[in-house]
Design a protein around this motif. Structure first.
Motif, mmCIF file in Angstrom:
data_model
loop_
_atom_site.group_PDB
_atom_site.id
_atom_site.type_symbol
_atom_site.label_atom_id
_atom_site.label_comp_id
_atom_site.label_asym_id
_atom_site.label_seq_id
_atom_site.Cartn_x
_atom_site.Cartn_y
_atom_site.Cartn_z
ATOM 1 N N ARG A 171 44.343 60.741 77.886
ATOM 2 C CA ARG A 171 44.442 61.411 79.365
ATOM 3 C C ARG A 171 45.686 61.258 80.137
ATOM 4 O O ARG A 171 46.096 62.732 80.090
ATOM 5 N N GLN A 172 46.123 60.654 80.059
ATOM 6 C CA GLN A 172 47.701 60.965 80.380
ATOM 7 C C GLN A 172 48.805 61.652 79.760
ATOM 8 O O GLN A 172 50.328 61.219 80.083
ATOM 9 N N THR A 173 47.919 62.065 78.330
ATOM 10 C CA THR A 173 49.611 62.542 77.222
ATOM 11 C C THR A 173 48.708 64.087 77.553
ATOM 12 O O THR A 173 49.607 64.564 76.458
ATOM 13 N N VAL A 174 48.154 65.294 77.964
ATOM 14 C CA VAL A 174 47.223 66.381 77.505
ATOM 15 C C VAL A 174 48.273 66.873 77.624
ATOM 16 O O VAL A 174 49.058 67.062 79.259
ATOM 17 N N ALA A 175 48.474 68.376 77.298
ATOM 18 C CA ALA A 175 48.828 69.396 78.085
ATOM 19 C C ALA A 175 47.989 70.378 77.427
ATOM 20 O O ALA A 175 47.423 70.555 76.337
ATOM 21 N N PHE A 176 47.939 71.718 78.000
ATOM 22 C CA PHE A 176 46.359 72.782 77.670
ATOM 23 C C PHE A 176 47.604 74.434 78.324
ATOM 24 O O PHE A 176 47.835 74.053 79.579
ATOM 25 N N LYS A 177 46.695 75.009 78.080
ATOM 26 C CA LYS A 177 46.635 76.879 78.385
ATOM 27 C C LYS A 177 46.065 76.446 79.749
ATOM 28 O O LYS A 177 44.323 76.031 79.455
ATOM 29 N N LYS A 178 46.581 76.706 80.390
ATOM 30 C CA LYS A 178 45.904 77.561 81.708
ATOM 31 C C LYS A 178 44.461 77.814 81.926
ATOM 32 O O LYS A 178 43.688 77.850 82.349
ATOM 33 N N ASN A 179 44.527 79.196 81.130
ATOM 34 C CA ASN A 179 43.612 80.643 81.052
ATOM 35 C C ASN A 179 43.157 80.176 79.977
ATOM 36 O O ASN A 179 41.380 79.979 80.968
ATOM 37 N N ALA A 180 42.819 78.549 79.267
ATOM 38 C CA ALA A 180 41.452 77.769 78.331
ATOM 39 C C ALA A 180 41.419 77.596 79.489
ATOM 40 O O ALA A 180 39.843 76.987 78.839
ATOM 41 N N ALA A 181 42.125 76.572 80.147
ATOM 42 C CA ALA A 181 40.810 75.019 80.874
ATOM 43 C C ALA A 181 40.355 75.571 82.463
ATOM 44 O O ALA A 181 38.795 75.545 82.481
ATOM 45 N N GLN A 182 41.108 77.478 83.014
ATOM 46 C CA GLN A 182 40.577 77.534 84.170
ATOM 47 C C GLN A 182 38.540 78.739 83.053
ATOM 48 O O GLN A 182 37.824 79.000 83.963
ATOM 49 N N SER A 183 38.843 79.460 81.962
ATOM 50 C CA SER A 183 37.980 80.033 81.190
ATOM 51 C C SER A 183 36.310 78.837 81.193
ATOM 52 O O SER A 183 35.376 79.933 80.941
ATOM 53 N N VAL A 184 36.863 78.004 81.295
ATOM 54 C CA VAL A 184 35.572 76.661 81.722
ATOM 55 C C VAL A 184 35.264 75.973 82.633
ATOM 56 O O VAL A 184 34.365 75.360 82.682
ATOM 57 N N GLY A 185 36.003 76.869 83.345
ATOM 58 C CA GLY A 185 35.286 76.383 85.545
ATOM 59 C C GLY A 185 36.861 75.344 85.138
ATOM 60 O O GLY A 185 36.536 74.728 86.139
ATOM 61 N N GLY A 186 37.675 74.862 84.461
ATOM 62 C CA GLY A 186 38.213 73.851 84.734
ATOM 63 C C GLY A 186 37.904 72.352 85.115
ATOM 64 O O GLY A 186 36.644 71.994 83.828
ATOM 65 N N TYR A 187 38.463 71.510 85.574
ATOM 66 C CA TYR A 187 37.806 70.057 86.289
ATOM 67 C C TYR A 187 36.409 70.646 87.024
ATOM 68 O O TYR A 187 36.555 70.801 87.956
ATOM 69 N N SER A 188 35.586 68.818 86.459
ATOM 70 C CA SER A 188 34.481 68.827 87.039
ATOM 71 C C SER A 188 33.716 67.795 87.774
ATOM 72 O O SER A 188 35.203 67.300 87.876
ATOM 73 N N ASP A 189 32.791 66.921 88.623
ATOM 74 C CA ASP A 189 32.657 66.137 88.962
ATOM 75 C C ASP A 189 32.741 64.974 88.671
ATOM 76 O O ASP A 189 31.268 64.129 89.127
ATOM 77 N N ALA A 190 32.528 65.542 86.709
ATOM 78 C CA ALA A 190 32.780 63.853 85.887
ATOM 79 C C ALA A 190 33.316 62.640 86.886
ATOM 80 O O ALA A 190 34.235 62.399 86.651
ATOM 81 N N GLN A 191 33.037 61.909 87.783
ATOM 82 C CA GLN A 191 33.600 61.058 88.424
ATOM 83 C C GLN A 191 34.216 59.791 86.719
ATOM 84 O O GLN A 191 33.629 59.678 86.003
ATOM 85 N N MET A 192 35.532 59.388 87.660
ATOM 86 C CA MET A 192 36.700 58.543 86.274
ATOM 87 C C MET A 192 36.613 59.469 84.354
ATOM 88 O O MET A 192 37.404 59.179 83.994
ATOM 89 N N PHE A 193 35.954 60.773 83.978
ATOM 90 C CA PHE A 193 35.611 61.222 83.757
ATOM 91 C C PHE A 193 36.170 62.334 83.803
ATOM 92 O O PHE A 193 35.488 63.478 82.850
ATOM 93 N N GLU A 194 36.745 62.732 84.560
ATOM 94 C CA GLU A 194 37.285 64.739 84.720
ATOM 95 C C GLU A 194 37.855 65.115 83.726
ATOM 96 O O GLU A 194 37.472 66.432 83.190
ATOM 97 N N ASP A 195 38.898 64.235 82.946
ATOM 98 C CA ASP A 195 39.461 65.079 81.570
ATOM 99 C C ASP A 195 39.473 64.735 80.818
ATOM 100 O O ASP A 195 39.033 66.227 79.826
ATOM 101 N N TYR A 196 38.262 63.872 79.930
ATOM 102 C CA TYR A 196 37.400 63.975 79.132
ATOM 103 C C TYR A 196 36.561 65.320 79.075
ATOM 104 O O TYR A 196 36.002 65.931 77.682
ATOM 105 N N ASP A 197 36.149 65.138 79.991
ATOM 106 C CA ASP A 197 34.339 66.405 80.506
ATOM 107 C C ASP A 197 35.408 67.443 80.278
ATOM 108 O O ASP A 197 35.048 68.485 79.513
ATOM 109 N N LEU A 198 36.669 67.895 81.143
ATOM 110 C CA LEU A 198 37.332 68.998 80.336
ATOM 111 C C LEU A 198 37.456 69.286 78.834
ATOM 112 O O LEU A 198 37.137 71.018 78.341
#
Length: 286
Positions: A171-198
């Protein structure tokens, strides 16, 4: 040469933003090393968005202010309420990022100086990619020595398969396209696993990913880290996240049960077992 015109061979690298979230439990010295490592990259960011929770200590505020004074045009501070979830805080920060490419970072880890250069070069070589990551070095803060390397799948097909049971990106190494992330709703409330969920949501939406097969981030571990891996809090969050992925239709019951059983085993066994399990099955020697 402007940042948007940085070249590696015949490839022109895109500018990028750094996205971080800071809470009151962070140690000031860790934040200092982290910010320094991101702002002194061989290919530096256009901006760094730091989402700060309410209740930060005086020491943390001093460090944030000192970096903000030194990098006036680069660091942007966003204040989030104490009741805002991590996912909500990251979405607020994502909205403030200036660039299409966003590099994530945890506030207590250290990026090697060429981390962003290598990830942005990979994006330039393969513009079809929406998300990239790297391996990480885990180092023992009690003894100040590297103890293991966390390797993850490199190519897209391997990443998709691996993602059904574990996060295919550190998770601390991830880089992504902003549009691709926001098109799926961005981060969720998946506590402790927000990055995995995205990551799961992006892969399900057709995003392509790849990892740089090199440890470009140093991850701090100590006795508390080992205890947390087998904690009740993490076990509950892990099982909840796995149920969420199955509800998405991303995982089958066969994908879900083995990792959940393994996590429950870590919860009921002593800390020494957790340390052995990670070293034996989830990490490789340096």
């Amino acid at each position: 040469m402007g940042k948007s015109e940085y070249k590696v061979g015949s490839y022109t690298l895109s500018p990028y933003s750094v996205l971080m979230e800071l809470c009151k439990s962070e140690l000031p010295e860790n934040l200092n090393f982290c910010l320094e490592s991101m702002l002194m990259q061989s290919y530096p960011p256009t901006d760094l968005v730091l989402v700060c929770r309410e209740g930060l200590s005086c020491a943390l505020k001093i460090i944030v202010k000192s970096f903000q004074n030194e990098f006036k045009d680069m660091i942007h501070i966003v204040t989030a309420g104490k009741d805002v979830s991590v996912g909500e805080a990251l979405n607020i920060g994502m909205d403030r990022c200036k660039c299409e490419y966003i590099v994530r970072m945890d506030s207590d880890d250290i990026s090697k100086e060429n981390r962003c250069l290598k990830q942005m070069t990979l994006f330039a070589i393969k513009p079809e990619l929406d998300i990239t990551g790297t391996f990480v070095e885990e180092y023992d803060t009690d003894e100040n020595r590297t103890v293991s390397v966390k390797r993850v799948p490199v190519l897209d097909k391997e990443i998709v398969k691996y993602a059904k049971r574990r996060n295919p990106f550190n998770r601390q190494t991830v880089a992504f396209k902003k549009n691709a992330a926001q098109s799926v709703g961005g981060y969720s409330d998946a506590q402790m696993f927000e990055d995995y969920d995205l990551v799961v949501k992006m892969l399900m939406n057709g995003s392509k990913g790849q990892n740089v097969p090199e440890a470009l981030v140093r991850y701090r571990i100590d006795r508390q880290t080992i205890r947390e891996r087998g904690s009740l809090r993490r076990t509950k969050a892990f099982i909840k996240a796995r149920k969420r992925f199955r509800k998405y239709g991303f995982c089958t019951l066969r994908d879900t049960l083995p990792p959940c059983i393994a996590q429950c085993l870590l919860f009921i066994m002593p800390t020494g077992f957790t340390k052995w399990f990670y070293k034996k099955f989830l990490r490789s020697s340096k």
